[in-house]
Design a protein around this motif. Structure first.
Motif, mmCIF file in Angstrom:
data_model
loop_
_atom_site.group_PDB
_atom_site.id
_atom_site.type_symbol
_atom_site.label_atom_id
_atom_site.label_comp_id
_atom_site.label_asym_id
_atom_site.label_seq_id
_atom_site.Cartn_x
_atom_site.Cartn_y
_atom_site.Cartn_z
ATOM 1 N N SER A 102 19.107 -12.904 45.927
ATOM 2 C CA SER A 102 19.011 -11.463 46.202
ATOM 3 C C SER A 102 18.751 -10.682 44.919
ATOM 4 C CB SER A 102 20.289 -10.965 46.879
ATOM 5 O OG SER A 102 21.420 -11.176 46.063
ATOM 6 N N GLY A 103 19.321 -11.132 43.817
ATOM 7 C CA GLY A 103 19.093 -10.449 42.537
ATOM 8 C C GLY A 103 17.659 -10.552 42.070
ATOM 9 N N ALA A 104 16.990 -11.657 42.430
ATOM 10 C CA ALA A 104 15.607 -11.864 41.981
ATOM 11 C C ALA A 104 14.632 -10.941 42.691
ATOM 12 C CB ALA A 104 15.199 -13.314 42.202
ATOM 13 N N ALA A 105 14.951 -10.569 43.940
ATOM 14 C CA ALA A 105 13.994 -9.771 44.707
ATOM 15 C C ALA A 105 14.555 -8.451 45.207
ATOM 16 C CB ALA A 105 13.497 -10.590 45.902
ATOM 17 N N GLY A 106 15.840 -8.210 44.980
ATOM 18 C CA GLY A 106 16.441 -6.975 45.432
ATOM 19 C C GLY A 106 16.702 -6.926 46.917
ATOM 20 N N GLU A 107 16.555 -8.071 47.587
ATOM 21 C CA GLU A 107 16.819 -8.121 49.027
ATOM 22 C C GLU A 107 18.304 -8.388 49.233
ATOM 23 O OE1 GLU A 107 15.390 -10.731 52.892
ATOM 24 O OE2 GLU A 107 13.969 -10.145 51.351
ATOM 25 N N ALA A 108 18.863 -7.831 50.309
ATOM 26 C CA ALA A 108 20.295 -7.966 50.560
ATOM 27 C C ALA A 108 20.715 -9.422 50.626
ATOM 28 C CB ALA A 108 20.671 -7.251 51.850
ATOM 29 N N ASP A 109 19.979 -10.244 51.364
ATOM 30 C CA ASP A 109 20.345 -11.647 51.492
ATOM 31 C C ASP A 109 19.212 -12.419 52.141
ATOM 32 O OD1 ASP A 109 21.822 -13.925 51.287
ATOM 33 O OD2 ASP A 109 23.551 -13.168 52.391
ATOM 34 N N TYR A 110 18.940 -13.594 51.647
ATOM 35 C CA TYR A 110 17.969 -14.483 52.271
ATOM 36 C C TYR A 110 18.661 -15.480 53.195
ATOM 37 C CZ TYR A 110 14.290 -13.031 48.988
ATOM 38 O OH TYR A 110 13.354 -12.327 48.280
ATOM 39 N N ILE A 111 19.972 -15.606 53.034
ATOM 40 C CA ILE A 111 20.738 -16.595 53.782
ATOM 41 C C ILE A 111 21.688 -15.883 54.736
ATOM 42 C CG2 ILE A 111 22.388 -18.502 53.603
ATOM 43 C CD1 ILE A 111 21.202 -19.032 50.778
ATOM 44 N N GLU A 112 21.679 -16.323 55.982
ATOM 45 C CA GLU A 112 22.504 -15.693 57.010
ATOM 46 C C GLU A 112 23.763 -16.512 57.266
ATOM 47 O OE1 GLU A 112 22.167 -14.517 61.765
ATOM 48 O OE2 GLU A 112 20.381 -15.149 60.634
ATOM 49 N N THR A 113 24.895 -15.832 57.337
ATOM 50 C CA THR A 113 26.148 -16.478 57.733
ATOM 51 C C THR A 113 26.287 -16.393 59.251
ATOM 52 O OG1 THR A 113 27.250 -15.892 55.651
ATOM 53 C CG2 THR A 113 28.665 -16.485 57.508
ATOM 54 N N VAL A 114 26.386 -17.544 59.890
ATOM 55 C CA VAL A 114 26.604 -17.597 61.333
ATOM 56 C C VAL A 114 28.089 -17.879 61.522
ATOM 57 C CG1 VAL A 114 25.948 -18.672 63.511
ATOM 58 C CG2 VAL A 114 24.268 -18.474 61.655
ATOM 59 N N TRP A 115 28.840 -16.848 61.835
ATOM 60 C CA TRP A 115 30.298 -16.943 61.817
ATOM 61 C C TRP A 115 30.814 -18.041 62.739
ATOM 62 C CZ3 TRP A 115 32.163 -14.892 57.759
ATOM 63 C CH2 TRP A 115 31.551 -13.758 57.203
ATOM 64 N N GLY A 116 31.703 -18.843 62.186
ATOM 65 C CA GLY A 116 32.303 -19.936 62.927
ATOM 66 C C GLY A 116 31.438 -21.177 63.014
ATOM 67 N N MET A 117 30.205 -21.082 62.455
ATOM 68 C CA MET A 117 29.283 -22.227 62.552
ATOM 69 C C MET A 117 28.780 -22.684 61.186
ATOM 70 S SD MET A 117 27.087 -21.154 65.935
ATOM 71 C CE MET A 117 26.187 -22.703 65.916
ATOM 72 N N GLY A 118 28.282 -21.751 60.372
ATOM 73 C CA GLY A 118 27.748 -22.170 59.077
ATOM 74 C C GLY A 118 26.717 -21.212 58.534
ATOM 75 N N TYR A 119 25.617 -21.751 57.996
ATOM 76 C CA TYR A 119 24.605 -20.942 57.337
ATOM 77 C C TYR A 119 23.206 -21.366 57.785
ATOM 78 C CZ TYR A 119 28.466 -20.046 54.056
ATOM 79 O OH TYR A 119 29.671 -19.722 53.486
ATOM 80 N N LYS A 120 22.281 -20.395 57.717
ATOM 81 C CA LYS A 120 20.877 -20.676 57.958
ATOM 82 C C LYS A 120 20.047 -19.677 57.174
ATOM 83 C CE LYS A 120 19.004 -19.370 61.875
ATOM 84 N NZ LYS A 120 18.102 -18.252 61.482
ATOM 85 N N MET A 121 18.744 -19.951 57.030
ATOM 86 C CA MET A 121 17.875 -18.991 56.392
ATOM 87 C C MET A 121 17.686 -17.786 57.302
ATOM 88 S SD MET A 121 17.337 -20.437 53.508
ATOM 89 C CE MET A 121 16.188 -19.223 52.826
ATOM 90 N N LYS A 122 17.740 -16.607 56.715
ATOM 91 C CA LYS A 122 17.583 -15.374 57.504
ATOM 92 C C LYS A 122 16.109 -15.181 57.850
ATOM 93 C CE LYS A 122 20.201 -11.891 56.728
ATOM 94 N NZ LYS A 122 20.871 -10.716 56.101
ATOM 95 N N THR A 123 15.813 -14.983 59.128
ATOM 96 C CA THR A 123 14.428 -14.831 59.575
ATOM 97 C C THR A 123 14.034 -13.353 59.575
ATOM 98 O OG1 THR A 123 15.174 -14.780 61.867
ATOM 99 C CG2 THR A 123 14.490 -16.914 60.949
#
Length: 229
Positions: free
Chosen positions: A208-229
């Motif tokens: 996020s620091g490299a591009a100023g985007e909030a997040d590239y990775i999504e937290t799926v609560w109770g399950m894990g992580y995935k790339m944010k689409t």
């Protein structure tokens, strides 16, 4: 047995430095000793090290400064060996990019085992199937082991690189913490959420620091992580 692997030992105590050198040499690795943070950085800038054993309380540059510099360079795995055993100190070292943390006084067999474990993990993490993965403006070149965001190269630790590679290899899939741990650490997951959380937090902050985007990775609560689409 010559393994052609070079390990830098950064420890200002002569006796401990020699003991660590004996342990490392006994495993067939080549060693170089540094006795201050400043001397360590001279060696680190001169060549690539397969592993760095780093004390945190050093003359010259502090261990924290050296660790941050190593992480910024993104070149070598690091095992911190320190008399400071407070939990917040260990977590801080992991956040700065350490791959393991050993508290003094240490057991010789434990140090030997942990060195072998980190070396095996790091070697396996370098054996990535050659290809290029693209997600939004992130380009991961597994062959060259580079990550670029908006054409600017991002410096990641070996473990951060493997985590990102895992997520980007199947961007629609939700990876559990166990999936991520077993992929990046090549060990069975035993429920150590904090280890995954620290490295995931570091990776997200860098992206996020490299591009100023909030997040590239999504937290799926109770399950894990995935790339944010």
């Amino acid at each position: 047995m010559v393994l052609n692997k070079n390990i830098l030992i950064v420890e200002d105590d002569d006796a401990i430095n020699k003991l660590l050198s004996d342990i490392v040499s006994g495993q067939g690795y080549t060693t170089q000793s540094a006795y201050s943070g400043t001397e360590a950085m001279l060696y680190i800038k001169q060549q690539q090290w397969d592993l760095i054993l780093l004390d945190m309380m050093l003359p010259g540059l502090s261990g924290e400064q050296v660790l941050k510099n190593i992480t910024d360079l993104g070149t070598s795995p690091v095992i911190v060996i320190s008399a400071r055993d407070a939990q917040e100190v260990k977590v801080s070292a992991l956040r700065l990019g350490a791959d393991d943390y050993i508290t003094k006084p240490f057991d010789v067999e434990e140090v030997s085992a942990r060195i072998g474990s980190v070396m095996r993990r790091f070697n396996r993490s370098n054996q990535v199937i050659p290809n290029v993965l693209v997600h939004k403006d992130i380009v991961l070149d597994a062959d060259a082991r580079t990550v670029k965001v908006n054409d600017s190269e991002l410096l990641l630790t070996a473990r951060e690189f493997t985590i990102l590679y895992t997520l980007m290899s199947s961007p629609e899939k939700v990876f559990s913490k166990a999936n991520i741990f077993e992929s990046a650490w090549n060990e069975t997951f035993h429920g150590d959420d904090n280890t995954v959380n620290v490295h995931m937090s570091n990776l997200r902050n860098k992206l996020s620091g490299a591009a100023g985007e909030a997040d590239y990775i999504e937290t799926v609560w109770g399950m894990g992580y995935k790339m944010k689409t």
